[in-house]
Design a protein around this motif. Structure first.
Motif, PDB file in Angstrom:
ATOM      1  N   ALA A 122       0.841  -1.208   0.000  1.00  0.00           N
ATOM      2  CA  ALA A 122       0.000   0.000   0.000  1.00  0.00           C
ATOM      3  C   ALA A 122       0.869   1.248   0.000  1.00  0.00           C
ATOM      4  O   ALA A 122       1.959   1.251   0.576  1.00  0.00           O
ATOM      5  N   ARG A 123       0.363   2.303  -0.634  1.00  0.00           N
ATOM      6  CA  ARG A 123       1.054   3.595  -0.505  1.00  0.00           C
ATOM      7  C   ARG A 123       0.595   4.259   0.787  1.00  0.00           C
ATOM      8  O   ARG A 123      -0.604   4.463   0.981  1.00  0.00           O
ATOM      9  N   PRO A 124       1.531   4.593   1.680  1.00  0.00           N
ATOM     10  CA  PRO A 124       1.137   5.251   2.929  1.00  0.00           C
ATOM     11  C   PRO A 124       0.459   6.586   2.622  1.00  0.00           C
ATOM     12  O   PRO A 124       0.980   7.380   1.841  1.00  0.00           O
ATOM     13  N   THR A 125      -0.712   6.798   3.220  1.00  0.00           N
ATOM     14  CA  THR A 125      -1.473   8.019   2.914  1.00  0.00           C
ATOM     15  C   THR A 125      -1.695   8.906   4.126  1.00  0.00           C
ATOM     16  O   THR A 125      -1.993  10.080   3.971  1.00  0.00           O
ATOM     17  N   ASN A 128      -5.959  -3.955  -5.107  1.00  0.00           N
ATOM     18  CA  ASN A 128      -6.082  -5.365  -4.720  1.00  0.00           C
ATOM     19  C   ASN A 128      -5.028  -6.259  -5.352  1.00  0.00           C
ATOM     20  O   ASN A 128      -4.492  -7.151  -4.701  1.00  0.00           O
ATOM     21  N   GLU A 129      -4.700  -6.002  -6.626  1.00  0.00           N
ATOM     22  CA  GLU A 129      -3.744  -6.901  -7.282  1.00  0.00           C
ATOM     23  C   GLU A 129      -2.330  -6.708  -6.747  1.00  0.00           C
ATOM     24  O   GLU A 129      -1.436  -7.479  -7.057  1.00  0.00           O
ATOM     25  N   GLU A 153       4.715  -2.554  -8.327  1.00  0.00           N
ATOM     26  CA  GLU A 153       4.063  -2.286  -9.624  1.00  0.00           C
ATOM     27  C   GLU A 153       4.579  -3.223 -10.704  1.00  0.00           C
ATOM     28  O   GLU A 153       3.842  -3.664 -11.573  1.00  0.00           O
ATOM     29  N   LYS A 154       5.876  -3.505 -10.658  1.00  0.00           N
ATOM     30  CA  LYS A 154       6.480  -4.331 -11.694  1.00  0.00           C
ATOM     31  C   LYS A 154       6.343  -5.828 -11.404  1.00  0.00           C
ATOM     32  O   LYS A 154       6.942  -6.649 -12.106  1.00  0.00           O
ATOM     33  N   GLY A 155       5.619  -6.159 -10.351  1.00  0.00           N
ATOM     34  CA  GLY A 155       5.382  -7.567 -10.059  1.00  0.00           C
ATOM     35  C   GLY A 155       6.603  -8.313  -9.550  1.00  0.00           C
ATOM     36  O   GLY A 155       6.705  -9.544  -9.677  1.00  0.00           O
ATOM     37  N   LEU A 156       7.532  -7.592  -8.941  1.00  0.00           N
ATOM     38  CA  LEU A 156       8.774  -8.236  -8.498  1.00  0.00           C
ATOM     39  C   LEU A 156       8.699  -8.725  -7.053  1.00  0.00           C
ATOM     40  O   LEU A 156       9.559  -9.479  -6.608  1.00  0.00           O
ATOM     41  N   VAL A 157       7.690  -8.274  -6.316  1.00  0.00           N
ATOM     42  CA  VAL A 157       7.650  -8.569  -4.883  1.00  0.00           C
ATOM     43  C   VAL A 157       6.693  -9.732  -4.607  1.00  0.00           C
ATOM     44  O   VAL A 157       5.495  -9.622  -4.830  1.00  0.00           O
TER      45      VAL A 157
END
Ligand code: ADP
Ligand code: MG
Ligand code: MG
Ligand code: MG
Ligand code: MG
Length: 599
Positions: A98-101, A158-159, A225-229
């Motif tokens: 998540a991006r901390p908001t 979610n993704e 975002e790049k699906g690396l984690v």
């Protein structure tokens, strides 16, 4: 170490010096939750747990949130203690993808301690995450033990939700971020003892670097975002040891950790120091070997250090090596299985009349005006009015509040906790939001001296959550908030998130102001009152859910910033009451009375 015998019995042999160091950290109260695990297990929960709690917000987004304490470090080193408290909880939310908001802070102290406020504002402002709410509770109860609880919230797609564990052998663990130094060694065990203990020195305190944290956030989110984690965990208490061992132990796997690969900022560190250092601004990322290079590239692009530090294995052993030398070789699960102290049944006393224990009426503007609460421009309701309301661009919003009632907790731990939850619900409803879940911050004195107070606090929390249908998504426990064995009152801090479907929330209006409800408390009436708040807000009324009135000055200042002036006679009530303040003439079946006006 109190648990040495247990450790050696489980190992079936004498423990080595390094093992003793490692288990002192992992089985400390701060990391191992010995006194609270049993109670936490009984709470009704939502989500899968992990680094932060996760709840769905709409069909596409989730909210991640958690509260964390930095009480002990802030007592010794206010600025760095509070600053790294913010940094640490931000990484827990980040680790979920998540991006901390938003940040909220709950502060209990005997006077405004500037170092703590500056630590929070300096860190939060530098990483560009707004501090949108909090509470400032001033009382002599906290003369030696200030409480710094910080809640962070983030929004993710979610993704992009990331598990807090490795999933198969053959994966690797990359550690990236700032370089590792000697700071914060023994921080976790220090946070698990009386403030007069031998670890209460500045050496145990971590040092924060918010600019590195900002880079860490952007780098990590790019990896996501790049699906690396494929899995992730922040490095906090217990450093490399805690992150790597928990990542594999949660899935019954093992790891080989190569300590010589950890990027250092001090030469001549011992392998065990590398393993348990609590240097800040670091993350552990689980990925597949073929993706590791790309992960490292992204870290480097963001000016961060990074290295493939561990391999995930399927034999369940946790092996830490320094070059060819084996430093530690134990079952990974052992770190997770910290000894559990017995929990106690608690029978609540019937609700009674409480005394007023007045906390000082201070204007929290003096504090939160030092915070940047608008950065990101998604703050709909700024601090001072009640809960904060944030929007998710283009769709809906969420409310955030953090609340405590130690004045009641000091008289009865059960009702203190219970009422805190109820009032957090009322506050959430007053922002036009529907409560989703809570994160609970347990703050307590010495459970070995007064075990029943802890049992009462936990039971009050559990009962209120169950009876009013708000599950627990995450939490934290800070015990041993004592000085020379004298401690704080049971102080449960409840962070609540709510869902806001209609961002058009009522604002304070000029005209008459009313008090609705009852000057005392009865459980039977609570549901009615809550329904009434919902109805009033729907009908366009601004509702203020004010509880012990020590927050009224802050509210008045907030109004004056909108060019409004509040003239009211504060209604006479018990310290626990069911009275709300409503702007504009309401239609209601509950007792109602004009108490003044807003002009
Ligand atoms: P971290 O090491 O990332 O800072 P903690 O050690 O504070 O995390 O918490 C470990 C896990 O236990 C988290 O999933 C947290 O949400 C959960 N947890 C801790 N205390 C509580 C509590 N009081 N209620 C619910 N969950 C809790
Ligand atoms: Mg932990
Ligand atoms: Mg974590
Ligand atoms: Mg943490
Ligand atoms: Mg914690």
């Amino acid at each position: 170490m109190k648990y040495l015998n247990i450790l050696e019995a489980r190992l079936g042999r004498k423990a080595t010096r390094e093992e003793i160091e490692a288990f002192t950290v992992m089985w400390s109260e701060h990391c191992g939750y010995s006194h609270t695990k049993g109670y936490i297990r009984q709470l009704s929960k939502v989500g899968t747990g992990g680094n932060a709690g996760v709840v769905p917000l709409d069909d596409y987004h989730f909210l991640a949130f958690k509260v964390e304490s930095h009480n002990h470090p802030s007592a010794i080193e206010p600025f760095n203690g509070a600053a790294t408290g913010v940094g640490g909880i931000i990484r827990d939310v980040l680790a979920m993808g998540a991006r901390p908001t938003a940040i909220l802070d709950s502060l209990h102290m005997d006077k405004v301690i500037d170092g703590i406020i500056e630590g929070i504002s300096d860190y939060g402002n530098s990483i560009g995450v707004p501090t949108v709410g909090g509470e400032l509770r001033i009382s002599d109860f906290y003369k030696y033990n200030p409480l710094v609880n910080v809640m962070a919230v983030g929004v993710g797609k979610n993704e992009h939700l990331i598990p807090s564990k490795a999933t198969k052998s053959g994966q690797v663990i990359v550690i990236f971020g700032g370089a590792t130094g000697r700071d914060g060694i023994h921080g976790a065990s220090f946070a698990s003892e009386d403030l007069t203990g031998e670890k209460a020195t500045k050496l145990s305190i971590q040092v924060g670097d918010p600019f590195a944290e900002k880079l860490l956030i952007e780098a990590f989110l790019e990896m996501v975002e790049k699906g690396l984690v494929e899995g992730a965990q922040d490095l906090g208490a217990g450093g490399v040891l805690s992150a790597t061992s928990e990542l594999v132990a949660r899935s019954g796997l093992g790891a080989i950790v190569h300590l010589e690969r950890v990027p250092l900022r001090e030469s001549d560190m011992l392998p065990i120091e590398i393993l348990i250092s609590e240097s800040q601004e670091r993350m552990a990322v689980v990925t597949s070997p073929e993706k590791a290079e790309e992960v490292l590239k992204i870290a480097k692009k963001h000016l961060l250090f990074g290295a493939v530090v561990a391999e995930v294995t399927d034999n369940g052993r946790y092996v830490a090596k320094y070059h060819d030398q084996i430093i530690i070789d134990v079952p990974a699960k052992l770190f997770e299985e910290s000894p559990e102290e017995p929990i106690h049944d608690y029978t609540p006393s019937p609700f009674k009349k409480f005394r007023w224990i007045r906390f000082k009426d201070v204007d929290a503007h003096n504090v939160f005006e030092r915070y940047d609460y608008m950065v990101g421009t998604d703050t709909i309701l700024p601090p001072g009015f009640g809960p904060a309301v944030m929007r998710v661009k283009g769709s809906i919003g969420y409310s955030l509040t953090i609340h405590s009632r130690a004045d009641i907790g000091a008289q009865d731990p059960y009702w203190g906790a219970y009422i805190t939850v109820l009032e957090a619900i009322r506050k959430t409803l007053s922002a036009g939001a529907k409560p989703i879940a809570i994160t609970d911050g347990i703050n307590y004195a010495d459970p070995d001296i007064e075990p029943l107070g802890l049992a009462g606090q936990m039971k009050g929390l559990k009962d209120a959550c169950e009876q009013f249908n708000v599950p627990v998504a995450s939490g934290n426990a800070s015990l041993y908030n004592t000085y020379k064995r004298k401690g704080i009152p049971p102080t449960l801090v409840v962070g609540m998130v709510g869902k806001v479907e209609n961002l058009n929330i009522p604002k304070p209006t000029k005209g008459h102001v009313y008090a609705i409800g009852y000057p005392d408390f009865s459980i039977e009436r609570e549901g009615k009152l809550q329904e009434e708040i919902v109805r009033l807000v729907k009908n366009g009324h601004f509702v203020l859910s004010m509880h012990d009135y020590s927050r009224i000055t802050t509210f008045k200042t907030a109004l004056s910033k909108l060019g409004m002036n509040l003239r009211i006679q504060i209604p006479r009530t018990e310290p626990v009451h069911q009275m709300i303040i409503v702007f504009g003439e309401p239609k209601t079946n509950l007792p109602v009375r004009k108490i003044g006006f807003c002009c």
